[in-house]
Design a protein around this motif. Structure first.
Motif, short mmCIF file in Angstrom:
data_model
loop_
_atom_site.label_atom_id
_atom_site.label_comp_id
_atom_site.label_asym_id
_atom_site.label_seq_id
_atom_site.Cartn_x
_atom_site.Cartn_y
_atom_site.Cartn_z
N MET A 1 -53.97 2.61 -15.30
CA MET A 1 -53.20 2.70 -14.07
C MET A 1 -53.98 2.04 -12.95
SD MET A 1 -51.73 6.16 -12.24
CE MET A 1 -51.01 6.71 -13.78
N ASP A 2 -53.37 1.14 -12.17
CA ASP A 2 -54.10 0.44 -11.13
C ASP A 2 -54.42 1.37 -9.98
OD1 ASP A 2 -51.86 -0.19 -8.81
OD2 ASP A 2 -51.02 -0.03 -10.84
N SER A 5 -51.65 2.36 -7.42
CA SER A 5 -50.69 3.35 -7.93
C SER A 5 -51.32 4.73 -7.98
CB SER A 5 -50.21 2.95 -9.33
OG SER A 5 -49.53 1.72 -9.28
N ARG A 144 -48.38 1.60 -15.36
CA ARG A 144 -47.74 1.32 -14.08
C ARG A 144 -46.30 1.85 -14.07
NH1 ARG A 144 -48.58 -2.50 -9.98
NH2 ARG A 144 -50.30 -3.41 -11.17
N ARG A 148 -44.99 4.60 -11.39
CA ARG A 148 -43.87 4.24 -10.51
C ARG A 148 -42.79 5.33 -10.54
NH1 ARG A 148 -39.43 2.22 -12.34
NH2 ARG A 148 -40.43 1.46 -14.26
#
Length: 321
Positions: A1-2, A5, A144, A148
């Motif tokens: 996960m970035d 985020s 991601r 989201r």
């Protein structure tokens, strides 16, 4: 996960906690299915396409992997690492079929999101193909994608809580209401497709009766944890739900190996789950601990070789635990 985020989800979670309802995160993970978070608009290539075509397609769509599929059947995946190796090795013009990864770990669309989270933790891949019951490729899911959808759902829940807090106290039905309800749900060993359905039904019934949202969530969390425990650790059993005299009771009864050390089993992080169960995202050792944490009253009894009974009770008078 970035990191962006993670920060966004973390910020929303902190706001949710400020609202006094941190259970919302656990409830979302229990409720959401892989089909709710996966990407359905797939970019795919056939086996006859070249690695160069895959490289260009990745660049155009800003993605790091492409499923190799024909007529809905998944044959492999070409990742950005495969492209880098092809460029270094000078075989970028070869066909995808000769260089694609074929030893694939896949998810099914009906799996809970907790399965996907467990897969990302255990396998360290950036994405997983998603298959339907008939093994057709229907999507792909990344960390991601999960962050989201979680961010959106958390925001929606916060807005709902804010609206609820503005309602007059007399409009909040269910707190202290004299309800009576009795339901019993069978739970089958390793029936992961239906795992969580009893808890969702209990939550629906409570909402229909106007029981306060936070209390409903606590009961649903306990029901889910106990239902999953029966599915994972026993030979099957029943989950009973009773409301009487201002108290809601969730009782899980199973047949199976029993628990040798009940006190140990109720601690955070303790689990007897095998490696296969852990690979599916279960067996983290939080089921009994979470149930005990959210319940007003908790009790457990177990007999080796016969089974286990777990009792969790909740006051309906609106008092906080």
């Amino acid at each position: 996960m970035d990191s962006q985020s993670v920060n966004a989800v973390g910020s929303t979670v902190r706001k949710t906690e400020a609202e006094g309802d941190a259970l919302v995160v656990m409830e979302l993970i229990q409720r959401l299915k892989v089909r709710d978070v996966m990407t359905r608009n797939l970019v795919t290539l056939s086996r006859s396409a070249t690695l160069r075509e895959a490289q260009l397609l990745m660049r155009e769509n800003h993605i790091s992997g492409i499923p190799i599929a024909e007529n809905g059947r998944l044959y492999g995946i070409v990742s950005i690492d495969d492209i880098i190796q092809a460029l270094d090795g000078g075989y970028i013009s070869e066909k995808c079929v000769s260089r694609m990864s074929t030893h694939l770990i896949v998810l099914e669309e009906d799996m809970p999101v907790s399965f996907a989270l467990g897969f990302f933790e255990n396998y360290k891949y950036g994405r997983f193909p998603v298959l339907s019951k008939d093994r057709a490729l229907v999507g792909i899911v990344s960390q991601r994608d999960i962050s989201r959808v979680m961010l959106y759902e958390l925001t929606q829940e916060i807005n709902r809580l804010e609206r609820q807090h503005t309602r007059a106290p007399e409009d909040r039905v269910g707190e202290g209401a004299q309800l009576y309800m009795l339901r019993e749900f069978p739970v089958v060993k390793y029936d992961f497709e239906n795992a969580g359905k009893a808890a969702n039904e209990i939550k629906r019934l409570l909402r229909e009766q106007g029981v306060a949202a936070r209390l409903t969530r606590r009961i649903a969390v306990a029901a889910y944890e106990l239902e999953i425990n029966i599915c994972v650790h026993s030979n099957g059993g029943t989950l009973s739900f009773v409301i009487s005299n201002g108290v809601a009771e969730v009782v899980a009864r199973d047949t199976g190996p029993g628990i040798e050390n009940v006190e140990w089993a109720c601690r955070d992080g303790t689990s007897t789950a095998n490696e296969w169960i852990r690979s599916l995202g279960f067996g983290a050792g939080m089921g009994l601990a979470n149930t005990k944490r959210v319940a007003d009253k908790f009790d457990i009894s177990s007999t080796l070789g016969k089974g286990t009974t777990v009792y969790a009770a909740f006051r309906l008078d609106g008092a906080e635990k």
